[in-house]
Design a protein around this motif. Structure first.
Motif, PDB file in Angstrom:
ATOM      1  N   LYS A 108       0.754  -1.353   0.053  1.00 60.12           N
ATOM      2  CA  LYS A 108      -0.048  -0.048   0.164  1.00 60.12           C
ATOM      3  C   LYS A 108       0.867   1.245  -0.160  1.00 60.12           C
ATOM      4  CE  LYS A 108      -3.837   2.116   2.600  1.00 60.12           C
ATOM      5  NZ  LYS A 108      -3.341   3.312   2.984  1.00 60.12           N
ATOM      6  N   LYS A 109       1.791   1.182   0.785  1.00 61.98           N
ATOM      7  CA  LYS A 109       2.744   2.400   0.953  1.00 61.98           C
ATOM      8  C   LYS A 109       3.411   2.547  -0.437  1.00 61.98           C
ATOM      9  CE  LYS A 109       7.086   1.972   2.406  1.00 61.98           C
ATOM     10  NZ  LYS A 109       8.026   1.534   3.377  1.00 61.98           N
ATOM     11  N   TYR A 110       3.854   1.562  -1.115  1.00 64.04           N
ATOM     12  CA  TYR A 110       4.565   1.895  -2.413  1.00 64.04           C
ATOM     13  C   TYR A 110       3.654   2.036  -3.624  1.00 64.04           C
ATOM     14  CZ  TYR A 110       9.460   0.349  -0.938  1.00 64.04           C
ATOM     15  OH  TYR A 110      10.306   0.090  -0.338  1.00 64.04           O
ATOM     16  N   ARG A 111       2.524   1.891  -3.353  1.00 65.35           N
ATOM     17  CA  ARG A 111       1.457   2.084  -4.509  1.00 65.35           C
ATOM     18  C   ARG A 111       1.135   3.500  -4.226  1.00 65.35           C
ATOM     19  NH1 ARG A 111      -2.871  -2.577  -6.032  1.00 65.35           N
ATOM     20  NH2 ARG A 111      -1.396  -4.315  -6.383  1.00 65.35           N
ATOM     21  N   GLU A 112       1.163   4.071  -2.845  1.00 67.10           N
ATOM     22  CA  GLU A 112       0.754   5.538  -2.781  1.00 67.10           C
ATOM     23  C   GLU A 112       1.855   6.480  -3.441  1.00 67.10           C
ATOM     24  OE1 GLU A 112      -0.105   5.671   1.356  1.00 67.10           O
ATOM     25  OE2 GLU A 112      -2.187   4.814   1.037  1.00 67.10           O
ATOM     26  N   LEU A 113       3.179   5.827  -3.211  1.00 64.74           N
ATOM     27  CA  LEU A 113       4.246   6.457  -3.446  1.00 64.74           C
ATOM     28  C   LEU A 113       4.449   6.565  -5.130  1.00 64.74           C
ATOM     29  CD1 LEU A 113       7.024   7.944  -2.239  1.00 64.74           C
ATOM     30  CD2 LEU A 113       8.008   5.674  -2.535  1.00 64.74           C
ATOM     31  N   GLN A 196       7.383  -4.693  -5.254  1.00 67.12           N
ATOM     32  CA  GLN A 196       6.945  -3.856  -4.033  1.00 67.12           C
ATOM     33  C   GLN A 196       5.469  -3.542  -3.935  1.00 67.12           C
ATOM     34  OE1 GLN A 196       9.887  -0.769  -4.661  1.00 67.12           O
ATOM     35  NE2 GLN A 196      11.236  -1.766  -3.170  1.00 67.12           N
ATOM     36  N   ILE A 197       4.963  -3.392  -5.248  1.00 71.25           N
ATOM     37  CA  ILE A 197       3.376  -3.266  -5.516  1.00 71.25           C
ATOM     38  C   ILE A 197       2.699  -4.388  -5.463  1.00 71.25           C
ATOM     39  CG2 ILE A 197       3.970  -0.834  -6.354  1.00 71.25           C
ATOM     40  CD1 ILE A 197       2.824  -1.887  -9.135  1.00 71.25           C
ATOM     41  N   GLY A 198       3.286  -5.545  -5.636  1.00 75.71           N
ATOM     42  CA  GLY A 198       2.441  -6.818  -5.543  1.00 75.71           C
ATOM     43  C   GLY A 198       2.147  -7.411  -6.672  1.00 75.71           C
ATOM     44  N   LEU A 199       2.858  -7.339  -7.805  1.00 76.39           N
ATOM     45  CA  LEU A 199       2.479  -7.852  -8.992  1.00 76.39           C
ATOM     46  C   LEU A 199       3.245  -8.952  -9.115  1.00 76.39           C
ATOM     47  CD1 LEU A 199       3.133  -4.850 -11.412  1.00 76.39           C
ATOM     48  CD2 LEU A 199       1.076  -5.694 -10.426  1.00 76.39           C
ATOM     49  N   TYR A 200       2.692 -10.097  -9.694  1.00 82.21           N
ATOM     50  CA  TYR A 200       2.940 -11.539  -9.706  1.00 82.21           C
ATOM     51  C   TYR A 200       4.730 -11.542 -10.708  1.00 82.21           C
ATOM     52  CZ  TYR A 200       3.992 -16.498 -10.578  1.00 82.21           C
ATOM     53  OH  TYR A 200       4.241 -17.628 -10.841  1.00 82.21           O
ATOM     54  N   PRO A 201       5.676 -12.137 -10.204  1.00 82.03           N
ATOM     55  CA  PRO A 201       7.080 -11.862 -11.075  1.00 82.03           C
ATOM     56  C   PRO A 201       7.151 -12.654 -12.237  1.00 82.03           C
ATOM     57  CG  PRO A 201       7.176 -12.543  -8.659  1.00 82.03           C
ATOM     58  CD  PRO A 201       5.716 -12.506  -8.929  1.00 82.03           C
ATOM     59  N   LEU A 202       7.369 -11.723 -13.256  1.00 77.23           N
ATOM     60  CA  LEU A 202       7.435 -12.279 -14.717  1.00 77.23           C
ATOM     61  C   LEU A 202       8.791 -12.168 -15.170  1.00 77.23           C
ATOM     62  CD1 LEU A 202       4.047 -10.905 -16.387  1.00 77.23           C
ATOM     63  CD2 LEU A 202       4.534 -13.109 -15.248  1.00 77.23           C
ATOM     64  N   GLU A 203       9.330 -13.078 -15.914  1.00 79.80           N
ATOM     65  CA  GLU A 203      10.915 -12.974 -16.367  1.00 79.80           C
ATOM     66  C   GLU A 203      10.969 -11.879 -17.249  1.00 79.80           C
ATOM     67  OE1 GLU A 203       8.574 -15.470 -16.487  1.00 79.80           O
ATOM     68  OE2 GLU A 203       9.728 -17.411 -15.508  1.00 79.80           O
ATOM     69  N   PRO A 204      12.230 -11.331 -17.221  1.00 84.19           N
ATOM     70  CA  PRO A 204      12.631 -10.067 -18.139  1.00 84.19           C
ATOM     71  C   PRO A 204      12.535 -10.611 -19.671  1.00 84.19           C
ATOM     72  CG  PRO A 204      14.095 -10.232 -16.288  1.00 84.19           C
ATOM     73  CD  PRO A 204      13.160 -11.364 -16.279  1.00 84.19           C
ATOM     74  N   ALA A 205      12.769 -11.978 -19.920  1.00 82.95           N
ATOM     75  CA  ALA A 205      12.781 -12.491 -21.138  1.00 82.95           C
ATOM     76  C   ALA A 205      11.511 -12.467 -21.824  1.00 82.95           C
ATOM     77  CB  ALA A 205      13.516 -13.949 -21.225  1.00 82.95           C
ATOM     78  N   LEU A 206      10.504 -12.901 -20.896  1.00 80.93           N
ATOM     79  CA  LEU A 206       9.186 -12.576 -21.188  1.00 80.93           C
ATOM     80  C   LEU A 206       8.458 -11.321 -21.804  1.00 80.93           C
ATOM     81  CD1 LEU A 206       6.519 -14.567 -21.552  1.00 80.93           C
ATOM     82  CD2 LEU A 206       5.817 -14.078 -19.258  1.00 80.93           C
ATOM     83  N   LEU A 207       8.818 -10.461 -20.680  1.00 78.78           N
ATOM     84  CA  LEU A 207       8.378  -9.179 -21.105  1.00 78.78           C
ATOM     85  C   LEU A 207       9.366  -8.497 -22.335  1.00 78.78           C
ATOM     86  CD1 LEU A 207       8.910  -7.815 -17.311  1.00 78.78           C
ATOM     87  CD2 LEU A 207       6.698  -8.443 -18.489  1.00 78.78           C
ATOM     88  N   GLU A 208      10.308  -8.669 -22.443  1.00 78.16           N
ATOM     89  CA  GLU A 208      11.273  -8.256 -23.497  1.00 78.16           C
ATOM     90  C   GLU A 208      10.389  -8.790 -25.007  1.00 78.16           C
ATOM     91  OE1 GLU A 208      15.619  -8.393 -25.649  1.00 78.16           O
ATOM     92  OE2 GLU A 208      15.251  -9.255 -23.898  1.00 78.16           O
TER      93      GLU A 208
END
Length: 231
Positions: A108-113, A196-208
């Motif tokens: 919550k803190k990081y989302r507000e930030l 920090q904001i609670g998103l499920y981790p995805l591999e950098p290769a997948l995002l690329e």
């Protein structure tokens, strides 16, 4: 706990109407989760003032409900995480353990930030691995399909089809919120901020892969638009 009022000469038990009512009380209290000892103590109270016992049992039930809800949340996260990971199912457990290291207060803190007030409301529209609503399930399926086709490359027809549907769903939920989407994508590409904001981790290769597929998709869309203008 339930004693007969009398017995026949042949030894058969005889139950009176009061006995049957006591049996119904026992069954009723048992259905509410009371132990036999607790039921015996409650029935011994002559004026049937069970307020304290009932309030204690209600508090216990509510506490158990919270535990079950939390267990349900973890189970859904694990099931959906395994859907993300495909054959590498052990990775889902590892990632969810990492994700659980950040408390709700920290998220919550990081989302507000990181997000403006109206953008924080938009975050509730994001797919959630804890939910099984149709929208979240489709997002999970799309990301799982993209992961399964990583070796095909960003230009592959199946990857382009997945990319198109992802963009359609994004537009359905976040039309006109380009600034928010750019910010969210930048955070998504940073593993630390993403967690920090609670998103499920995805591999950098997948995002690329998705980023490359997105650029190819846009380029083709622009090319088609230019062809139409010529006609």
């Amino acid at each position: 706990m339930l004693k007969p009022s009398a017995k026949t000469p042949g030894g058969h038990r005889i139950y009176s109407n009061d006995d049957l009512m006591r049996m119904k009380h026992i069954q009723f209290l048992k259905q509410m989760g009371f132990s036999l000892q607790e039921i015996d103590e409650m029935l011994a109270i002559q004026d049937r003032n069970w307020s304290a016992s009932l309030n204690n049992q209600l508090a216990y039930v509510l506490e158990e409900q919270e535990k079950l809800k939390l267990m349900e949340k973890y189970l859904r996260e694990l099931i959906h995480g395994m859907a993300f990971e495909g054959k590498a199912r052990g990775a889902a457990v590892h990632k969810l353990i990492q994700l659980s290291g950040h408390s709700q207060e920290t998220k919550k803190k990081y989302r507000e930030l990181l997000f403006k007030e109206h953008e924080q409301k938009l975050l509730s529209r994001l797919p959630n691995v804890s939910n099984d609503d149709p929208d979240s399930l489709e997002w999970i399926a799309l990301i799982a399909q993209l992961k399964q086709n990583m070796d095909a490359g960003p230009n592959a027809p199946q990857v382009q089809r997945i990319t198109r549907r992802i963009l359609e769903k994004t537009d359905e939920s976040f039309s006109g919120e380009d600034e928010f989407l750019d910010k969210l994508w930048a955070i998504r590409k940073c593993p630390e901020q993403s967690a920090q904001i609670g998103l499920y981790p995805l591999e950098p290769a997948l995002l690329e892969l998705f980023e490359q597929a997105y650029e190819i998709y846009l380029s083709r869309q622009r090319g088609q638009s230019e062809q139409k203008e010529h006609f």
